[in-house]
Design a protein around this motif. Structure first.
Motif, PDB file in Angstrom:
ATOM      1  N   THR A   1       2.993  -1.161 -18.413  1.00 51.28           N
ATOM      2  CA  THR A   1       3.369  -2.519 -18.833  1.00 51.28           C
ATOM      3  C   THR A   1       2.139  -3.386 -19.113  1.00 51.28           C
ATOM      4  N   TYR A   2       1.082  -3.191 -18.307  1.00 53.90           N
ATOM      5  CA  TYR A   2      -0.098  -4.069 -18.409  1.00 53.90           C
ATOM      6  C   TYR A   2      -1.351  -3.258 -18.735  1.00 53.90           C
ATOM      7  N   PRO A   3      -1.651  -3.132 -20.016  1.00 53.52           N
ATOM      8  CA  PRO A   3      -2.766  -2.257 -20.411  1.00 53.52           C
ATOM      9  C   PRO A   3      -4.135  -2.734 -19.916  1.00 53.52           C
ATOM     10  N   ASN A   4      -4.267  -4.007 -19.500  1.00 50.83           N
ATOM     11  CA  ASN A   4      -5.563  -4.480 -18.994  1.00 50.83           C
ATOM     12  C   ASN A   4      -5.716  -4.315 -17.491  1.00 50.83           C
ATOM     13  N   ALA A   5      -4.734  -3.713 -16.847  1.00 47.99           N
ATOM     14  CA  ALA A   5      -4.835  -3.556 -15.388  1.00 47.99           C
ATOM     15  C   ALA A   5      -5.451  -2.207 -15.037  1.00 47.99           C
ATOM     16  N   MET A   6      -6.336  -2.243 -14.052  1.00 40.00           N
ATOM     17  CA  MET A   6      -6.937  -1.026 -13.498  1.00 40.00           C
ATOM     18  C   MET A   6      -6.591  -0.988 -12.013  1.00 40.00           C
ATOM     19  N   MET A   7      -6.853   0.135 -11.379  1.00 38.56           N
ATOM     20  CA  MET A   7      -6.626   0.222  -9.933  1.00 38.56           C
ATOM     21  C   MET A   7      -7.762   0.982  -9.285  1.00 38.56           C
ATOM     22  N   ASN A   8      -8.134   0.559  -8.069  1.00 39.67           N
ATOM     23  CA  ASN A   8      -9.036   1.391  -7.288  1.00 39.67           C
ATOM     24  C   ASN A   8      -8.239   2.060  -6.170  1.00 39.67           C
ATOM     25  N   PHE A   9      -8.790   3.113  -5.608  1.00 46.05           N
ATOM     26  CA  PHE A   9      -8.037   3.840  -4.577  1.00 46.05           C
ATOM     27  C   PHE A   9      -8.945   4.230  -3.425  1.00 46.05           C
ATOM     28  N   LYS A  10      -8.319   4.370  -2.263  1.00 45.99           N
ATOM     29  CA  LYS A  10      -9.012   4.917  -1.096  1.00 45.99           C
ATOM     30  C   LYS A  10      -8.060   5.834  -0.357  1.00 45.99           C
ATOM     31  N   PRO A  11      -8.612   6.908   0.233  1.00 48.78           N
ATOM     32  CA  PRO A  11      -7.751   7.763   1.048  1.00 48.78           C
ATOM     33  C   PRO A  11      -7.366   7.042   2.336  1.00 48.78           C
ATOM     34  N   ILE A  12      -6.131   7.202   2.763  1.00 46.92           N
ATOM     35  CA  ILE A  12      -5.675   6.600   4.025  1.00 46.92           C
ATOM     36  C   ILE A  12      -5.218   7.727   4.936  1.00 46.92           C
ATOM     37  N   ARG A  13      -5.918   7.911   6.027  1.00 51.75           N
ATOM     38  CA  ARG A  13      -5.543   8.960   6.978  1.00 51.75           C
ATOM     39  C   ARG A  13      -4.709   8.378   8.121  1.00 51.75           C
ATOM     40  N   LYS A  14      -5.049   7.161   8.536  1.00 47.90           N
ATOM     41  CA  LYS A  14      -4.300   6.539   9.643  1.00 47.90           C
ATOM     42  C   LYS A  14      -3.123   5.747   9.079  1.00 47.90           C
ATOM     43  N   HIS A  15      -1.998   6.406   8.936  1.00 46.08           N
ATOM     44  CA  HIS A  15      -0.843   5.763   8.303  1.00 46.08           C
ATOM     45  C   HIS A  15      -0.290   4.595   9.118  1.00 46.08           C
ATOM     46  N   ARG A  16      -0.524   4.623  10.451  1.00 50.28           N
ATOM     47  CA  ARG A  16       0.022   3.519  11.255  1.00 50.28           C
ATOM     48  C   ARG A  16      -0.685   2.198  10.961  1.00 50.28           C
ATOM     49  N   LYS A  17      -1.872   2.272  10.371  1.00 49.53           N
ATOM     50  CA  LYS A  17      -2.560   1.035   9.973  1.00 49.53           C
ATOM     51  C   LYS A  17      -2.265   0.678   8.513  1.00 49.53           C
TER      52      LYS A  17
ATOM     53  N   HIS B   1      -1.770 -10.575   2.617  1.00 43.94           N
ATOM     54  CA  HIS B   1      -2.650  -9.704   3.409  1.00 43.94           C
ATOM     55  C   HIS B   1      -2.170  -9.841   4.844  1.00 43.94           C
ATOM     56  N   PHE B   2      -1.440  -8.825   5.331  1.00 46.59           N
ATOM     57  CA  PHE B   2      -0.785  -8.965   6.627  1.00 46.59           C
ATOM     58  C   PHE B   2      -1.628  -8.352   7.743  1.00 46.59           C
ATOM     59  N   ASN B   3      -1.150  -8.531   8.966  1.00 46.25           N
ATOM     60  CA  ASN B   3      -1.864  -8.004  10.122  1.00 46.25           C
ATOM     61  C   ASN B   3      -1.461  -6.547  10.340  1.00 46.25           C
ATOM     62  N   LYS B   4      -2.234  -5.642   9.765  1.00 46.25           N
ATOM     63  CA  LYS B   4      -1.879  -4.227   9.791  1.00 46.25           C
ATOM     64  C   LYS B   4      -2.474  -3.494  10.982  1.00 46.25           C
ATOM     65  N   THR B   5      -3.592  -4.029  11.511  1.00 42.71           N
ATOM     66  CA  THR B   5      -4.320  -3.301  12.551  1.00 42.71           C
ATOM     67  C   THR B   5      -4.164  -3.956  13.913  1.00 42.71           C
ATOM     68  N   GLY B   6      -3.527  -5.124  13.966  1.00 38.65           N
ATOM     69  CA  GLY B   6      -3.390  -5.841  15.231  1.00 38.65           C
ATOM     70  C   GLY B   6      -4.428  -6.928  15.399  1.00 38.65           C
ATOM     71  N   LYS B   7      -5.448  -6.934  14.555  1.00 37.44           N
ATOM     72  CA  LYS B   7      -6.468  -7.989  14.712  1.00 37.44           C
ATOM     73  C   LYS B   7      -6.899  -8.610  13.387  1.00 37.44           C
ATOM     74  N   GLN B   8      -6.009  -8.593  12.403  1.00 36.77           N
ATOM     75  CA  GLN B   8      -6.364  -9.195  11.116  1.00 36.77           C
ATOM     76  C   GLN B   8      -5.718 -10.566  10.949  1.00 36.77           C
ATOM     77  N   ASN B   9      -6.446 -11.473  10.333  1.00 39.22           N
ATOM     78  CA  ASN B   9      -5.852 -12.754   9.966  1.00 39.22           C
ATOM     79  C   ASN B   9      -4.867 -12.529   8.831  1.00 39.22           C
ATOM     80  N   VAL B  10      -3.811 -13.322   8.855  1.00 40.13           N
ATOM     81  CA  VAL B  10      -2.789 -13.162   7.816  1.00 40.13           C
ATOM     82  C   VAL B  10      -3.055 -14.136   6.668  1.00 40.13           C
TER      83      VAL B  10
END
Ligand SMILES: [Zn+2]
Length: 369
Positions: free
Chosen positions: A264-280, A178-187
């Motif tokens: 490959t992994y039939p037990n895996a699911m994914m959630n999604f969110k729209p991302i408008r601010k690509h720089r973050k 989990h990297f610092n994508k916004t400039g103020k996130q803990n890594v």
């Protein structure tokens, strides 16, 4: 000759101790052919049609605990406010969980206590995932600074308690990379073959509970962690073939890899969110363009495998961001607007696929009638 035979048991014994002390499984190759190309942000998008009108089950949202400021409790959204904005948004069910970094939030109160409160207030609508606040940052610190086995035991004990109770729908949002994508996130950085992480996942898999995992395969500067993240996925499924895993935010990789992961992994699911601010969201394969329209390749994948994706807005209740502070210091919720955008997006998909993604998959995997 006699001497050699005499030493053999020692050599074997020595080897056994050594492998136990290391006790780290090497990371296998990803269980699929990895595509390391980055998608073109200007590629074709799906046009909007009529907004989706049916039920919505938001499987991934957060509630930050209030902070103490100069001896005063700063609570920008009470449990009542949150339930009100969920109802106003027309959302039928929502899962609230700690963000990966909650364990690092200085001056914060016990988040689990506030999410419990919210559960009571929103009975029948609100459910919760547990654990990240005492797991994720602990794993990061333990990996970098070392740990005592009694500390790990304490974490596992808490986890068992959460898994054994009736309140926790699953465990999450656990951060791996989990990297610092916004400039103020803990890594948050530790490898997926870090043994305490594997033990924690083992407990979750053993209880047949869902794990919501956030693992960024690229950092904002463009350094690849793809082999680590997807090798880690292979390792998890080698060890725990029945693991019920939700990869947060469509695994933050391109559609080619996502298709291969899901096959490959039939037990895996994914959630999604729209991302408008690509720089973050640099190098993390946003599924929408900056206007919030699905890229065509994502829309097609959602329609090809509609039973594997779920809504996960990633809303942060209880957190103030620019411009949403109203009168009396309370937050003006943007959640209803976010859900309107989600309905627009779902409406651009084939209606049958949209229904699965909007609520049917979540109802199925969490066995809600
Ligand atoms: Zn996340």
């Amino acid at each position: 000759m006699r001497l050699n035979l005499f030493f053999i048991p020692f050599l074997l014994f020595g080897f056994a101790i050594e492998s136990k002390a290391q006790s780290t499984d090497p990371l296998p190759h990803p269980g699929f052919e990895l595509d390391q190309t980055r998608s073109d942000p200007d590629r074709p998008v799906r046009k909007l049609k009529k907004a989706y009108q049916g039920p919505i089950f938001d499987t991934h949202a957060h509630l930050d605990p209030p902070r103490m400021n100069k001896g005063n409790l700063v609570e920008v959204e009470t449990a009542g406010d949150v339930v009100k904005s969920i109802r106003k948004a027309g959302v039928d069910r929502i899962i609230i969980m700690p963000v990966p970094n909650e364990g690092q939030m200085g001056g914060s109160l016990d988040g689990a206590k506030y999410r419990k409160k919210l559960l009571k207030k929103g009975r029948g609508i609100v459910n919760r995932f547990c654990g990240s606040q005492y797991i994720t940052n602990w794993l990061h610190d333990a990996y970098h600074n070392g740990y005592k086995s009694s500390d790990l035991d304490r974490v596992l004990e808490k986890l068992s308690k959460d898994l054994g109770g009736s309140e926790c729908f699953g465990i999450g949002e656990i951060g791996l990379y989990h990297f610092n994508k916004t400039g103020k996130q803990n890594v948050i950085v530790y490898p997926p073959n870090f043994e305490p992480f594997l033990e924690i996942v083992g407990r979750i898999a053993g209880k047949r509970a869902w794990l919501d995992l956030h693992a960024e395969p690229m950092d904002p500067s463009g350094k690849s962690y793809e082999k680590k993240v997807f090798g880690g996925l292979a390792l998890l499924y080698n060890r725990y073939p029945n693991l019920k895993l939700i990869l947060a935010h469509t695994a933050m990789t391109n559609t080619t890899n996502v298709r291969r992961i899901l096959k490959t992994y039939p037990n895996a699911m994914m959630n999604f969110k729209p991302i408008r601010k690509h720089r973050k969201w640099r190098n993390l394969e946003p599924i929408t363009n900056s206007k919030g329209r699905f890229y065509q390749d994502w829309a097609e994948l959602f329609e090809e495998m509609p039973q594997r994706f779920m809504v996960g807005t990633d809303e942060k209740f209880g957190r103030i961001s620019k411009g949403d502070l109203g009168p009396k210091g309370r937050k003006v919720s943007k959640y209803p607007k976010q859900i309107r955008r989600m309905r627009d997006l779902l409406g651009s998909l084939d209606p049958k696929a949209a229904e699965f993604i909007a609520y049917k998959n979540a109802n199925r995997i969490f066995t809600i009638n």
